[in-house]
Write an enzyme that holds these catalytic residues in place. Structure first.
Site, PDB file in Angstrom:
ATOM      1  N   HIS A   1      26.360  -4.883  35.544  1.00 20.07           N
ATOM      2  CA  HIS A   1      27.149  -6.056  35.897  1.00 20.07           C
ATOM      3  C   HIS A   1      28.456  -5.616  36.565  1.00 20.07           C
ATOM      4  CE1 HIS A   1      24.960  -8.803  32.759  1.00 20.07           C
ATOM      5  NE2 HIS A   1      24.189  -8.397  33.741  1.00 20.07           N
TER       6      HIS A   1
ATOM      7  N   CYS B   1      29.326 -11.251  29.894  1.00 24.23           N
ATOM      8  CA  CYS B   1      28.149 -11.447  29.036  1.00 24.23           C
ATOM      9  C   CYS B   1      28.365 -10.714  27.709  1.00 24.23           C
ATOM     10  CB  CYS B   1      26.886 -10.929  29.729  1.00 24.23           C
ATOM     11  SG  CYS B   1      26.719  -9.130  29.702  1.00 24.23           S
TER      12      CYS B   1
ATOM     13  N   ASP C   1      19.571 -11.749  35.489  1.00 27.30           N
ATOM     14  CA  ASP C   1      20.809 -10.982  35.342  1.00 27.30           C
ATOM     15  C   ASP C   1      21.434 -11.169  33.952  1.00 27.30           C
ATOM     16  OD1 ASP C   1      22.806  -9.246  36.419  1.00 27.30           O
ATOM     17  OD2 ASP C   1      24.126 -10.980  36.614  1.00 27.30           O
TER      18      ASP C   1
ATOM     19  N   ASN D   1      28.049  -6.062  40.566  1.00 26.70           N
ATOM     20  CA  ASN D   1      26.693  -6.119  40.044  1.00 26.70           C
ATOM     21  C   ASN D   1      25.708  -5.449  41.000  1.00 26.70           C
ATOM     22  OD1 ASN D   1      23.989  -7.398  39.626  1.00 26.70           O
ATOM     23  ND2 ASN D   1      25.088  -8.508  38.024  1.00 26.70           N
TER      24      ASN D   1
END
Lengths: 195, 195
Positions: free
Chosen positions: A93, A119, A182, A82
């Site tokens: 990421h 994610c 994030d 990241n």
């Protein structure tokens, strides 16, 4: 003549894995020949992903790392961590970083090891680029997209790394706003609400 | 003293918009003061996105561009174009490029103009970063994720640019394998099947 640093007799220690984590991918042949790569287990690759997470943490960033290997040769094709803080990069990421590093390759014969459950954006990228297998090192801190990946035909294995989970928990406790940014962007953070 | 190149009397021509498209975002104040930005219409910003697509095409790449503006000031906060070829970047589309260019900002008060309907990855990134509005310049060549964006609360407007649609159609006819790689990765192309 063997010109690589690591050979068939080299013990696979934390220092060896950390050297691999920090070496630019294109320079990895300086460290290891193909037969050395074959000795690395799934757990070793996950350790490299976690060591990349530590590298990111030590730089003041979010501690998530990823490694991509060829399923047959076990050679590392891409890796990264990241860089939200380090590059002011709003979506780089662990997974996106490693995929960017690998470049224009055929991901259908590769495995991606990620230190944290992906994610929505990374999970979508993983199926859009046709990965055959994803190994997740932490479903304790976050989870949910494993089912999406499986529904797209990707083999998903869980291989938790306790040190990685501990590192992420420490980061979350220390920098909750950065962690939120994030995942959900500046739009979701208190910094926005205060402006 | 007005030290910018474009002022309140400057005609908004194709050359003016193309100069804006090519100037690095951080240097845009050299070209235009805030009052000039206020004169640019949605159609003008879409033209800039399409001119960025032309820039990408002229570099041998995939012709898709995007521009991000602040909803209130109408200032450009980020812009870019697809760099699959130019950077060997497996997922840098118009939208991801513009978002990377904008950096760590609050996207909830911004609008993104894209010359082409977004792919699954970009659509996911757009809602994960909390964009308030997305303007799509081409739903003729591709479409589908407008419904997803709307379901996430994003205002989606269609503002087709015929020159942009024509450019994308030309690219698709000239380089069908490259276009396929851009959407679905090397894994989906003939190049893979032949190996």
């Amino acid at each position: 003549m063997n010109t690589t640093l690591f050979d068939k007799d080299t013990a696979i220690t934390e220092s060896v894995l950390n050297t691999i984590a920090h070496m630019p991918t294109t320079s990895l042949p300086v460290l290891m020949a193909d037969d050395f790569a074959h000795r690395l287990s799934d757990r070793d690759f996950m350790r490299i992903a976690v060591l990349l997470a530590h590298k990111g943490y030590n730089e003041g960033g979010c501690p998530i790392g990823a490694v991509i290997i060829d399923n047959s040769t076990r050679c590392i094709l891409g890796k990264g961590h990241n860089t939200l803080v380090q590059e002011s990069h709003p979506y780089n990421h662990g997974e996106t970083s490693a995929i960017r590093d690998a470049g224009r390759i055929d991901f259908s014969h590769t495995t991606l090891f990620t230190s944290l459950s992906p994610c929505d954006v990374c999970a979508t990228l993983l199926y859009m680029r046709g990965f055959s297998r994803v190994v997740v090192g932490d479903i304790t801190s976050a989870s949910g997209n494993e089912a999406l990946l499986r529904s797209k035909g990707i083999q998903v294995d869980i291989l938790e790394d306790l040190n990685g989970i501990e590192l992420y928990a420490r980061f979350r406790a220390e920098q909750p706003q950065l962690e939120l940014e994030d995942w959900r962007g500046v739009a979701a953070t208190d910094a926005k609400k205060e402006n």
